[in-house]
Write a protein that holds these residues in place. Structure first.
Motif, PDB file in Angstrom:
ATOM      1  N   ILE A  17       0.827  -1.215   0.000  1.00 35.13           N
ATOM      2  CA  ILE A  17       0.000   0.000   0.000  1.00 35.13           C
ATOM      3  C   ILE A  17       0.862   1.268   0.000  1.00 35.13           C
ATOM      4  N   TRP A  18       1.663   1.446   1.051  1.00 37.44           N
ATOM      5  CA  TRP A  18       2.449   2.681   1.128  1.00 37.44           C
ATOM      6  C   TRP A  18       3.439   2.808  -0.017  1.00 37.44           C
ATOM      7  N   SER A  19       4.012   1.698  -0.470  1.00 39.99           N
ATOM      8  CA  SER A  19       5.000   1.767  -1.549  1.00 39.99           C
ATOM      9  C   SER A  19       4.412   2.347  -2.831  1.00 39.99           C
ATOM     10  N   LEU A  20       3.104   2.210  -3.017  1.00 41.78           N
ATOM     11  CA  LEU A  20       2.458   2.806  -4.194  1.00 41.78           C
ATOM     12  C   LEU A  20       2.663   4.322  -4.201  1.00 41.78           C
ATOM     13  N   ASP A  21       2.434   4.929  -3.052  1.00 41.95           N
ATOM     14  CA  ASP A  21       2.600   6.379  -2.958  1.00 41.95           C
ATOM     15  C   ASP A  21       4.077   6.757  -3.011  1.00 41.95           C
ATOM     16  N   TYR A  22       4.925   5.972  -2.368  1.00 44.83           N
ATOM     17  CA  TYR A  22       6.361   6.271  -2.353  1.00 44.83           C
ATOM     18  C   TYR A  22       6.952   6.195  -3.759  1.00 44.83           C
ATOM     19  N   ILE A  23       6.606   5.159  -4.495  1.00 41.61           N
ATOM     20  CA  ILE A  23       7.190   4.958  -5.822  1.00 41.61           C
ATOM     21  C   ILE A  23       6.633   5.962  -6.831  1.00 41.61           C
ATOM     22  N   SER A  24       5.308   6.161  -6.818  1.00 42.19           N
ATOM     23  CA  SER A  24       4.716   7.065  -7.813  1.00 42.19           C
ATOM     24  C   SER A  24       4.848   8.529  -7.418  1.00 42.19           C
ATOM     25  N   GLY A  25       4.763   8.827  -6.107  1.00 42.04           N
ATOM     26  CA  GLY A  25       4.818  10.212  -5.663  1.00 42.04           C
ATOM     27  C   GLY A  25       6.226  10.704  -5.391  1.00 42.04           C
ATOM     28  N   ASP A  26       6.938  10.052  -4.489  1.00 40.95           N
ATOM     29  CA  ASP A  26       8.267  10.526  -4.078  1.00 40.95           C
ATOM     30  C   ASP A  26       9.342  10.251  -5.124  1.00 40.95           C
ATOM     31  N   LEU A  27       9.263   9.089  -5.774  1.00 38.91           N
ATOM     32  CA  LEU A  27      10.273   8.767  -6.786  1.00 38.91           C
ATOM     33  C   LEU A  27       9.866   9.202  -8.190  1.00 38.91           C
ATOM     34  N   GLY A  28       8.588   9.576  -8.369  1.00 43.39           N
ATOM     35  CA  GLY A  28       8.126  10.074  -9.668  1.00 43.39           C
ATOM     36  C   GLY A  28       8.063   9.021 -10.757  1.00 43.39           C
ATOM     37  N   ILE A  29       7.826   7.769 -10.379  1.00 41.70           N
ATOM     38  CA  ILE A  29       7.749   6.668 -11.338  1.00 41.70           C
ATOM     39  C   ILE A  29       6.283   6.351 -11.606  1.00 41.70           C
ATOM     40  N   ASP A  30       5.972   5.960 -12.832  1.00 37.74           N
ATOM     41  CA  ASP A  30       4.589   5.666 -13.204  1.00 37.74           C
ATOM     42  C   ASP A  30       3.953   4.692 -12.218  1.00 37.74           C
ATOM     43  N   ARG A  31       2.712   4.982 -11.798  1.00 35.54           N
ATOM     44  CA  ARG A  31       2.057   4.179 -10.774  1.00 35.54           C
ATOM     45  C   ARG A  31       1.882   2.726 -11.181  1.00 35.54           C
ATOM     46  N   ASN A  32       1.800   2.477 -12.501  1.00 31.88           N
ATOM     47  CA  ASN A  32       1.590   1.106 -12.958  1.00 31.88           C
ATOM     48  C   ASN A  32       2.822   0.223 -12.767  1.00 31.88           C
ATOM     49  N   VAL A  33       3.990   0.836 -12.563  1.00 31.34           N
ATOM     50  CA  VAL A  33       5.179   0.040 -12.241  1.00 31.34           C
ATOM     51  C   VAL A  33       4.982  -0.651 -10.887  1.00 31.34           C
ATOM     52  N   ALA A  34       4.537   0.131  -9.891  1.00 34.99           N
ATOM     53  CA  ALA A  34       4.296  -0.438  -8.562  1.00 34.99           C
ATOM     54  C   ALA A  34       3.122  -1.403  -8.576  1.00 34.99           C
ATOM     55  N   LEU A  35       2.048  -1.031  -9.272  1.00 32.86           N
ATOM     56  CA  LEU A  35       0.880  -1.916  -9.340  1.00 32.86           C
ATOM     57  C   LEU A  35       1.229  -3.245 -10.012  1.00 32.86           C
ATOM     58  N   GLY A  36       1.998  -3.172 -11.084  1.00 33.59           N
ATOM     59  CA  GLY A  36       2.414  -4.398 -11.766  1.00 33.59           C
ATOM     60  C   GLY A  36       3.299  -5.265 -10.884  1.00 33.59           C
ATOM     61  N   ALA A  37       4.165  -4.637 -10.080  1.00 31.71           N
ATOM     62  CA  ALA A  37       5.022  -5.391  -9.165  1.00 31.71           C
ATOM     63  C   ALA A  37       4.194  -6.122  -8.112  1.00 31.71           C
TER      64      ALA A  37
END
Length: 452
Positions: free
Chosen positions: A266-286
């Motif tokens: 859950i939290w990593s979704l916000d960290y990866i897409s928000g703080d690291l600026g990576i497309d949200r689907n990268v985290a969702l796919g992981a």
């Protein structure tokens, strides 16, 4: 907690019956976690913008995570309420009721008006539905695992208990995949209506779950206690009076599983897409990939626990989580999609879900059958108040405090995982205990008076 002895011929159910009950446990849990994970994912990606729009985006995310955390405070209420009646009037009826409650609440979230439409009532209604959903979840977990474990008897209790655990990654993967599919819509359409569809689709899953659950028999352990007239009149009070040791060790053991799940899924979704600026689907796919791997990991380790015991399997998962806490962020902070996927797959599948594969069976076996629904549920849900629910909120706060460095979060994971490892060790081994429930009516059985 002691060893309960009796002729368990009536408990070792036929294979087809046990498989049907295990399937019912799996389906219900998959529905439960589909609903619950949707809320967590939407908290990271949607709710801050639609329900808390008049604050700084970072504060909006914290507010949505706060709503997520409040639900974990409500879960012990469900654990106490449904645990009491599950120990008093039966496991099956509670499972049907909890599934209905979760289904209604999740459908309601999908139909909610936003802040722009109704103002302050939008976050208020969101919070109320979250509380209702959480009360249902609070009673669902304990009942689902007890139906599987108590029908299975002794020979393959870990394996069939693992079916319930298998519902978690399936629900997570399904919920994440559906959410990811609709997140491919243009942002305007996604935030207008696309995010709602996964919540509305839960109606189909709830219908399937109810159909299966209504067709299974009551737990033979509970039915046997009814015949002998040994149902506890005050299961929660008896739990606290005679089983505090088991309750505290189960709570301590569960801390790492709850914390790591809510951080990585859950939290990593916000960290990866928000703080690291990576497309949200990268985290969702992981997360979808981690769920797929966990479908193989869970039954393998659940079966292993029938041979070597619950405790070593649980401790293995806790130890991995402690050791992997810093490498997790090294991989994620690389910004490479493959390494991010590897981090989440390893963290969830080989840390969180190794613990989860035996957690339900391990905790159930710690308690006297007269208080088992209450004991397993309350231990699981109270630990959520301490670690699971606050995890995304605490991680976001630590990240802000450290100026964007994830290392305080990694240290938190390492420390909590170590606490769980020690708690599992102190809890003792349970896999050879007879759980059939031959307690003489009125007999007081204390944890410290039982043979390990």
């Amino acid at each position: 907690m002691g060893v309960f002895r009796e002729d368990s011929a009536g408990v070792e159910a036929g294979g087809s019956l046990v498989r049907r009950v295990a399937l019912a446990s799996f389906i219900g849990t998959a529905v439960e976690w589909y609903d619950f994970f949707l809320f967590g994912t939407a908290s990271a990606l949607v709710f801050g913008r639609l329900f808390f729009p008049n604050v700084d985006p970072a504060l909006g995310t914290l507010a949505s995570f706060g709503t997520l955390a409040v639900g974990f405070v409500a879960r012990p209420v469900g654990g106490v309420l449904f645990g009491h009646y599950g120990d008093r009037i039966g496991r099956k009826a509670m499972l049907v009721m909890t599934l209905l409650i979760m289904g209604v609440a999740t459908l309601g979230v999908g139909l909610l008006p936003t802040y722009q439409q109704v103002g302050i009532w939008a976050p208020v209604l969101l919070l109320l539905l979250r509380v209702l959903q959480s009360i249902g979840v609070g009673g669902e977990w304990g009942g689902g695992i007890l139906m599987a474990v108590e029908h299975a008897g002794g020979r393959r209790r870990g394996f069939y208990g693992g079916w319930q655990a298998l519902g978690s990654p399936v629900g997570l993967g399904l919920g994440t995949a559906v959410f990811m599919a609709f997140s491919l819509l243009p942002d305007r359409q996604f935030f207008e209506w696309g995010w709602r569809v996964p919540f509305l689709l839960s109606v189909v899953l709830v219908g399937i779950g109810l159909y299966i659950r209504l067709r299974v028999a009551e737990s033979p352990v509970f039915a046997g206690m009814e015949r002998r007239g040994i149902i506890s009149a005050r299961p929660v009070a008896d739990l606290w009076r005679y089983h505090r040791r088991s309750l505290l060790f189960a709570m301590g053991a569960r801390l790492a599983e709850g914390l790591t799940f809510n951080l990585y899924a859950i939290w990593s979704l916000d960290y990866i897409s928000g703080d690291l600026g990576i497309d949200r689907n990268v985290a969702l796919g992981a997360i979808v990939a981690a769920s797929a791997v966990a479908v193989g990991v869970i039954p393998a380790f659940a079966s292993l626990s029938d041979r070597v015991g619950r405790r070593p399997v649980y401790m293995l998962g806790a130890a991995f989580s402690a050791l992997f806490s810093f490498p997790f962020f090294l991989l994620v902070d690389s910004g490479e999609q493959l390494l991010i996927t590897l981090a989440i797959v390893l963290g969830l599948a080989f840390g969180t879900y190794v613990m989860g594969s035996v957690e339900g069976c391990f905790f159930s076996e710690m308690f006297d059958p007269r208080v088992r629904y209450s004991g397993a549920s309350i231990a699981f849900q109270l630990s959520g108040v301490v670690a699971s629910g606050p995890a995304p909120l605490v991680a976001a706060g630590l990240l802000a405090w450290s100026g964007g460095s994830p290392w305080p979060v990694a240290l938190l994971v390492a420390v909590v995982s170590t606490v769980s490892l020690v708690s599992a060790w102190l809890a003792g081994e349970t896999y050879r205990r007879d759980i059939s429930g031959s307690i003489i009516a009125g007999q007081e059985v204390r944890d410290d008076e039982q043979a390990a």
